[in-house]
Scaffold this motif. Structure first.
Motif, PDB file in Angstrom:
ATOM      1  N   MET A 100       0.841  -1.207   0.000  1.00 50.27           N
ATOM      2  CA  MET A 100       0.000   0.000   0.000  1.00 50.27           C
ATOM      3  C   MET A 100       0.867   1.244   0.000  1.00 50.27           C
ATOM      4  N   TYR A 101       0.578   2.170  -0.898  1.00 56.71           N
ATOM      5  CA  TYR A 101       1.439   3.348  -0.949  1.00 56.71           C
ATOM      6  C   TYR A 101       1.063   4.390   0.087  1.00 56.71           C
ATOM      7  N   ARG A 102      -0.214   4.346   0.515  1.00 55.33           N
ATOM      8  CA  ARG A 102      -0.626   5.329   1.512  1.00 55.33           C
ATOM      9  C   ARG A 102      -0.284   4.839   2.903  1.00 55.33           C
ATOM     10  N   LEU A 103      -0.051   5.787   3.792  1.00 59.33           N
ATOM     11  CA  LEU A 103       0.153   5.471   5.191  1.00 59.33           C
ATOM     12  C   LEU A 103      -1.066   4.695   5.693  1.00 59.33           C
ATOM     13  N   LEU A 108      -4.024   6.566   7.277  1.00 60.23           N
ATOM     14  CA  LEU A 108      -4.713   7.416   6.301  1.00 60.23           C
ATOM     15  C   LEU A 108      -5.531   6.551   5.349  1.00 60.23           C
ATOM     16  N   ALA A 151      -8.744   5.061   6.922  1.00 56.50           N
ATOM     17  CA  ALA A 151      -9.799   6.067   7.079  1.00 56.50           C
ATOM     18  C   ALA A 151     -10.464   6.368   5.734  1.00 56.50           C
ATOM     19  N   ILE A 152      -9.646   6.516   4.690  1.00 55.05           N
ATOM     20  CA  ILE A 152     -10.193   6.845   3.375  1.00 55.05           C
ATOM     21  C   ILE A 152     -11.046   5.708   2.847  1.00 55.05           C
ATOM     22  N   ARG A 207     -15.031   5.774   2.088  1.00 56.25           N
ATOM     23  CA  ARG A 207     -15.515   5.635   0.716  1.00 56.25           C
ATOM     24  C   ARG A 207     -16.433   4.433   0.537  1.00 56.25           C
ATOM     25  N   GLY A 215     -18.859  12.316  -8.677  1.00 55.45           N
ATOM     26  CA  GLY A 215     -17.477  12.480  -8.227  1.00 55.45           C
ATOM     27  C   GLY A 215     -16.450  11.706  -9.032  1.00 55.45           C
ATOM     28  N   ASP A 216     -16.879  10.802  -9.874  1.00 59.00           N
ATOM     29  CA  ASP A 216     -15.904  10.000 -10.627  1.00 59.00           C
ATOM     30  C   ASP A 216     -16.498   9.546 -11.956  1.00 59.00           C
ATOM     31  N   THR A 240     -15.961   9.003 -15.104  1.00 56.53           N
ATOM     32  CA  THR A 240     -15.168   8.726 -16.301  1.00 56.53           C
ATOM     33  C   THR A 240     -15.889   7.645 -17.092  1.00 56.53           C
ATOM     34  N   ALA A 246     -14.834   4.955 -17.816  1.00 56.20           N
ATOM     35  CA  ALA A 246     -14.511   3.624 -17.299  1.00 56.20           C
ATOM     36  C   ALA A 246     -15.519   3.188 -16.240  1.00 56.20           C
ATOM     37  N   LEU A 266     -16.600   8.400  -4.492  1.00 53.51           N
ATOM     38  CA  LEU A 266     -16.271   9.823  -4.312  1.00 53.51           C
ATOM     39  C   LEU A 266     -17.523  10.696  -4.370  1.00 53.51           C
TER      40      LEU A 266
END
Lengths: 329, 180
Positions: free
Chosen positions: B1-4, B7, B10-11, B15, B90-91, B93, B95, B111
């Motif tokens: 995972m690139y995010r802490l 964090l 929580a995200i 979501r 919010g998203d 696209t 796709a 989102l």
């Protein structure tokens, strides 16, 4: 072998580089304007610093390259976007050279310059580009003859976010390195607003909240760590969305903030999940430099792009998605 | 995972809850979205109906101008329905849109939010526009016209004009848009 000279003067850096048509950087000399502590780049003062340094930087670049001025195939310069007074210094130098040496004058878009030099140095062919600097925060992909913006910051750039936060703490711009070093010593995450809107990001709330934390007495290192983790995760997320959407397999990180190791590490682990390869411009060439102009100038020159000397003005506002790129398909 | 970790947790939790709730609201607004079977906020997982069809992104790439215009008209209409019900996707696209027969299904409400602000609705359209210009440049003019047409047919001329004018305003705020 052909040789080309490139002049960069978009913001704090005045730089001249000589490159060969094979993509070798023969020289890249610079003068970097350093703002007083606690303040940002004053466009006029930066331009004065460039004027004073121009002759020396040019002479250094030409001598180091070993290529006599009259053997250049063309003179390229950063036409924009950027700070008007700074851009004009580079344009004057380039016009003077082109006119006195009777060489073609090649205008280059600074943002395209970051991308093309990044591609050259990392051997990226068709990447999703994350351009993060004081002037830009954009996720970019090539399609239909142009570099297209898939997502961007709706307010501050990543460089501005870091700089304005750093200056609030009394540092001098550019503050990125000091923030990175302070952040490395902390692992205490303070909750900050994370704002991703579709493919776009917004940093203004994050800046306000980070400044408030400092004012409330939080340690600089902890806030530096937290602002980096939050902001970098936001740009990594929108880059990931672009990767997933386009199905491309390369990521290129360019611009001054690409020098930040934590950002690069985050981009690496993000890209792994998509089996994509990450290329980061080498530290000396991620930020503003003459080489980005010289190399892109060469590509443009080869495609027949030039302006007459009297047309060699500057364009402070010149979005990269309005630039035709005939040398790619 | 690139995010802490802290964090990221929580995200994702936020979501997941948001997505489940908004998928439900969307159907109430007359926009098709998958049925919910099971939601696990802690594990950030949603089990939902499988939607048969083709991703709009892929369909656009190989589509005829007439078909592509039809798709964007329907997408514009769906966006306007959400907005009329006070929902921002919010998203949006291509796709996240599934085409099945004559129906379109919207996915990925992670989102989304409840909002009636013109600015937020314009942000939704801006993302569709970014997608069109960035990923389907060959169809730019046609797709944007169709989007506008579909949106106006549902939102009405007054609201539609307000949202599209705001969209221009957002674009002018972009870096180095021609203002100087």
């Amino acid at each position: 072998m052909d040789y080309i000279l490139g002049v960069e003067s978009t913001a704090h850096t005045f730089s001249v580089s000589v490159m060969s048509s094979s993509g070798k950087i023969l020289s890249d000399s610079r003068n970097v304007f350093k703002a007083p502590e606690g303040s940002g780049i004053h466009p006029f003062e930066a331009s004065q610093s460039h004027i004073r340094a121009a002759a020396r930087v040019l002479k250094e670049a030409v001598e180091e390259s070993g290529v006599p001025l009259d053997s250049m195939a063309a003179v390229s310069y950063s036409m924009g976007p950027g700070l008007g007074p700074c851009l004009r210094v580079g344009a004057v130098v380039a016009r003077t050279l082109a006119s006195s040496l009777e060489l073609p004058l090649v205008p280059v878009n600074h943002a395209v310059g970051h991308i093309e030099l990044g591609c050259l140095l990392t051997k990226a062919k068709d990447p999703i580009v994350l351009l993060v600097s004081g002037g830009h925060t954009m996720v970019i992909s090539f399609s239909g003859g142009r570099w297209r913006v898939l997502g961007e910051s709706l307010d501050l750039t990543l460089g501005q976010l870091l700089d304005q936060f750093g200056r609030h703490a009394g540092l001098a711009s550019p503050c990125g390195r000091a923030i990175e070093e302070a952040a490395r010593l902390s692992d205490r995450y303070l909750r900050l607003p994370y704002s991703v809107k579709g493919n776009d990001v917004s940093f203004s709330g994050l800046l306000t909240a980070s400044k408030s934390l400092l004012d409330e007495g939080a340690s600089f290192g902890d806030v530096a760590f937290s602002i980096q983790e939050t902001a970098f995760a936001m740009v990594a997320e929108v880059t990931e969305r672009a990767l997933a959407f386009t199905g491309k397999k390369e990521v290129l990180v360019v611009g001054g903030v690409a020098a930040n190791r934590r950002l690069d590490g985050m981009m690496d682990s993000m890209a792994k999940r998509h089996s994509a390869r990450v290329g980061v411009a080498p530290i000396g060439y991620s930020g503003d430099c003459g080489a980005q102009i010289a190399w892109t100038g060469w590509l443009a020159h080869r495609s027949g792009i030039r302006v007459p000397v009297e047309g060699g003005a500057v364009r402070q506002s010149w979005r990269l998605d309005s630039v035709d790129i005939p040398w790619r398909d | 995972m690139y995010r802490l970790r802290v964090l990221d947790d929580a995200i994702r939790r936020q979501r997941t809850v948001r997505e489940a709730e908004m998928m439900h609201s969307a159907r109430g607004a007359g926009v098709r979205s998958p049925h919910l079977y099971f939601v696990d906020p802690r594990g950030a997982a949603i089990v939902m109906e499988y939607i048969e069809g083709e991703r709009m992104k892929d369909a656009v790439d190989g589509g005829s101008p007439k078909k592509v215009a039809g798709m964007f008209r329907r997408l514009g209409l769906a966006a306007a329905r959400l907005h009329s019900a006070g929902i921002m996707h919010g998203d949006l696209t291509t796709a996240n849109v599934i085409l099945g027969g004559r129906e379109i299904t919207l996915l990925d409400f992670g989102l989304s939010s409840h909002t009636t602000r013109v600015e937020d609705h314009a942000v939704d359209l801006r993302l569709i526009k970014e997608t069109i210009v960035g990923a389907h440049p060959g169809f730019s003019a046609l797709a944007l016209d169709a989007l506008h047409e579909g949106y106006s047919s549902e939102a009405g001329p007054g609201r539609s004009k307000a949202v599209f004018t705001q969209l221009k305003g957002i674009e002018r705020r972009g870096r180095y848009a021609r203002v100087v």
